[in-house]
Write an enzyme that holds these catalytic residues in place. Structure first.
Site, PDB file in Angstrom:
ATOM      1  CG  ASP A  50      -1.850   1.156   1.310  1.00  0.00           C
ATOM      2  OD1 ASP A  50      -2.006   1.861   0.291  1.00  0.00           O
ATOM      3  OD2 ASP A  50      -2.423   1.381   2.389  1.00  0.00           O
ATOM      4  CB  SER A  80     -12.224 -18.099  10.619  1.00  0.00           C
ATOM      5  OG  SER A  80     -12.980 -18.742  11.629  1.00  0.00           O
ATOM      6  CD  GLU A  94     -19.079   9.508  -8.944  1.00  0.00           C
ATOM      7  OE1 GLU A  94     -19.794   8.965  -8.078  1.00  0.00           O
ATOM      8  OE2 GLU A  94     -18.131   8.941  -9.497  1.00  0.00           O
ATOM      9  CE1 TYR A 149     -10.798   0.492   0.462  1.00  0.00           C
ATOM     10  CE2 TYR A 149      -9.854   2.462   1.460  1.00  0.00           C
ATOM     11  CZ  TYR A 149     -10.907   1.570   1.321  1.00  0.00           C
ATOM     12  OH  TYR A 149     -12.056   1.758   2.041  1.00  0.00           O
ATOM     13  CG  ASP A 180     -14.586  11.103  -9.270  1.00  0.00           C
ATOM     14  OD1 ASP A 180     -14.025  11.835  -8.437  1.00  0.00           O
ATOM     15  OD2 ASP A 180     -14.873   9.920  -9.046  1.00  0.00           O
ATOM     16  CG  ASP A 227      -5.661   2.785  -4.131  1.00  0.00           C
ATOM     17  OD1 ASP A 227      -6.276   3.640  -4.797  1.00  0.00           O
ATOM     18  OD2 ASP A 227      -4.872   3.068  -3.217  1.00  0.00           O
ATOM     19  CB  VAL A 230      -7.287   8.233  -5.460  1.00  0.00           C
ATOM     20  CG1 VAL A 230      -7.982   7.271  -6.412  1.00  0.00           C
ATOM     21  CG2 VAL A 230      -7.190   9.623  -6.073  1.00  0.00           C
ATOM     22  CG  ASN A 243     -17.555   5.085  -8.900  1.00  0.00           C
ATOM     23  OD1 ASN A 243     -16.836   5.630  -9.745  1.00  0.00           O
ATOM     24  ND2 ASN A 243     -18.643   5.677  -8.401  1.00  0.00           N
ATOM     25  CG  ASP A 262      -5.160   4.512  -0.057  1.00  0.00           C
ATOM     26  OD1 ASP A 262      -4.716   3.340   0.055  1.00  0.00           O
ATOM     27  OD2 ASP A 262      -5.520   4.989  -1.150  1.00  0.00           O
TER      28      ASP A 262
END
Length: 575
Positions: free
Chosen positions: A184, A263, A245, A190, A223, A205, A213, A231, A188
């Protein structure tokens, strides 16, 4: 539910015969075998069983069987290399012992991967030898008397100490402990990498060099110039100059799905092909490296956040995919914040890995599903270790206060109750485990007894021949569910609405039986404990239908622009 750094590196590798780890907390009960010894014993018996059965299935020597097993393993993560190292180290003694008709239990006790401590019962998976155990073990020790291997096994050496494996082991260990992506760049939470807590666990990401972002955020300047929320919807419609968007997502009530689970929620799964000699082939272990770097979990196929097509051939989809189908603006907005061994007691150790900004991000649907470990443990007397209703109340309130300080206004939290796990014993105890199917020599009752004896069972309370203990475990689970129900009915929070849902596994069983299935087919065949992929998807279906009927506001609107989104952006960049 498992908390297995040891199982992660031993059983899945099939070579964790001497691994030591620190993932599980130290235990003050000195009468309990160390977790390292217990899991090492399980790993050894599993590996030796597979070697023995491969020789039987292919009518080959034990040497050829070991080489066959290694040839099946992939090169990734040095699995094949490690296998050959283990053969070189232990193979000659395993050959001698199996050639003398010693079973896997005897082999592993002889090589001291399994140990019977003074005053402790003898732990064995298979039926005891016809001759006395003491005599058989003495005979086996004579066979390998001059072997240098016993000295090695007593040393507590760690496969992860091998230079070629040290970095890999450390990566897996760090990812498990921190529950955030190992890769990463912009920190962030992600990642563009799938495993090691990457996008198999939370949305991928789309710019790992920009921390602003990430999936789930409200768009930056609609965007116009870049996809700030990943997305797949960005840019401006050239026909009218309106940002896509804004045109497709404004007012559509986008929201993400976040699971706080154990789990079961992470979809713990050990493939039967990995331990079933008659089914083993070059293709059997293709997905083993992925499973290892996902802690033996398969969140990408889970009931809450799964985004890949089901591998089990049923039409039901995950909650995330249903949310995406309802509103394509929800693309990639999922987080599976689950850990093997998680409970209300230890959630505070990793809840910080949850990513949500009260101001910048969209609301979220959070499912709290700690469905087992508050009543489950491997202890010889599991009842005192169970969470009390009072302690559960305190733990859950602490979690909810944390969520209230992080979730955007308009979010929703659903507390999942605990199941009645007596169905495990009732439906599995007299069935043959995958390791016992070839020779009809090992049932789930034997597996449960073996794990309980070693005190490494994921749930002694329910995986026990003691009906009184199974009943006590279910009674405590019901008490904890009632506590969650009371919290949902009485507590209010500023940033989210709170709901409670029963873990109605009996309804899942009924639905499966209507389709011609049997209850045992809903349980993971190797561990005999976790709900499998079919069960998880049926639970997701049950969840969705109940929410639609009782609390439809949780799900948000259906987006009428979904067809246009697909027309302009296709698969929105995939997952």
């Amino acid at each position: 539910m498992q908390s297995p750094w040891k199982i992660l590196t031993v059983a899945p590798l099939f070579l964790l015969l001497s691994l030591q780890s620190s993932a599980s907390p130290a235990n003050d009960d000195q009468s309990r075998p160390s977790l390292s010894n217990g899991h090492t014993c399980v790993g050894c018996v599993l590996v030796v069983s597979v070697i023995e059965q491969l020789a039987q299935v292919h009518n080959s020597t034990v040497q050829a069987s070991m080489e066959r097993l290694c040839s099946y393993l992939p090169e990734k993560l040095f699995l094949k290399t490690t296998c050959y190292l283990v053969i070189d180290k232990f193979g000659s003694d395993i050959i001698k012992l199996l050639s003398a008709d010693m079973n896997a239990d005897v082999v592993c006790h002889t090589l001291e991967f399994c140990k019977q401590n003074t005053g402790q019962p003898l732990c064995h998976l298979y039926p005891l030898p016809k001759e006395t155990w003491k005599f058989t073990l003495q005979k086996a020790r004579q066979i390998v008397k001059k072997s240098p291997i016993l000295k090695y096994s007593r040393s507590g050496s760690d496969i992860c100490s091998l230079p070629v494996l040290a970095k890999i082991c450390q990566k897996i260990k760090l990812a498990m402990e921190q529950s955030v992506p190992f890769k990463d760049v912009d920190s962030d939470k992600y990642s563009v990498f799938p495993t090691l807590r990457g996008y198999h666990w939370r949305g991928r990401d789309c710019n790992d060099s920009d921390e602003s972002v990430y999936p789930g955020r409200r768009p930056n300047n609609w965007d116009v110039h870049q996809d700030s929320n990943c997305n797949g919807i960005w840019g401006v419609d050239p026909k009218d100059g309106v940002p896509y968007e804004k045109k497709f997502c404004e007012g559509s009530q986008p929201r993400g799905i976040i699971l706080l689970g154990d789990s079961a929620g992470a979809h713990f799964h050990i493939s039967p092909e990995w331990i079933t000699a008659s089914q083993m082939s070059l293709n059997s272990f293709i997905n083993l490296p992925t499973a290892l770097t996902n802690e033996l979990d398969w969140p990408q196929l889970s009931g809450a956040t799964g985004f890949l097509d089901s591998t089990v051939g049923i039409k039901e989809k995950s909650i995330y995919l249903r949310l995406w189908k309802r509103n394509h603006c929800n693309h990639r907005d999922y987080q599976n914040i689950s850990r093997n061994g998680a409970s209300s007691r230890n959630l505070k150790k990793f809840i910080e890995s949850l990513s949500r900004n009260k101001v910048l991000d969209y609301p979220a649907i959070v499912i709290y599903a700690m469905i087992g470990n508050d009543v489950c443990s491997g202890k010889s007397d599991p009842v005192p270790a169970m969470t009390t209703p009072e302690k559960l109340y305190s733990n859950v309130m602490q979690t909810l206060k944390h969520l209230n300080s992080h979730l955007p206004n308009g979010s929703h939290v659903i507390l999942y109750g605990l199941p009645d796990g007596t169905f495990l014993w009732d439906n599995l105890h007299n069935r043959y485990h995958p390791l016992g199917q070839l020779n009809k020599d090992m049932t789930y009752a034997q597996l449960y007894s073996f794990l309980n004896c070693l005190q490494v069972s994921p749930c002694h309370g329910w995986m026990s021949s003691n009906k009184t203990l199974r009943t006590l475990t279910s009674e405590r689970a019901e008490q904890l569910s009632n506590t969650l129900k009371k919290i949902a009915a009485s507590e209010k929070f500023t940033n989210f609405n709170l709901f409670y849902m029963d873990f109605a596994f009996h309804e899942i069983i009924q639905e499966w039986q209507k389709r011609g299935g049997q209850p045992w087919q809903l349980i993971e065949p190797v561990d005999g404990f976790h709900p499998n992929e079919v069960a998880l998807l049926l639970l997701a279906d049950h969840f969705w239908k109940k929410v639609q009927l009782q609390w439809p506001q949780i799900l948000g609107k259906e987006n009428p622009f979904n067809p246009q989104i697909k027309q302009v952006f296709g698969d929105q960049g995939g997952h």
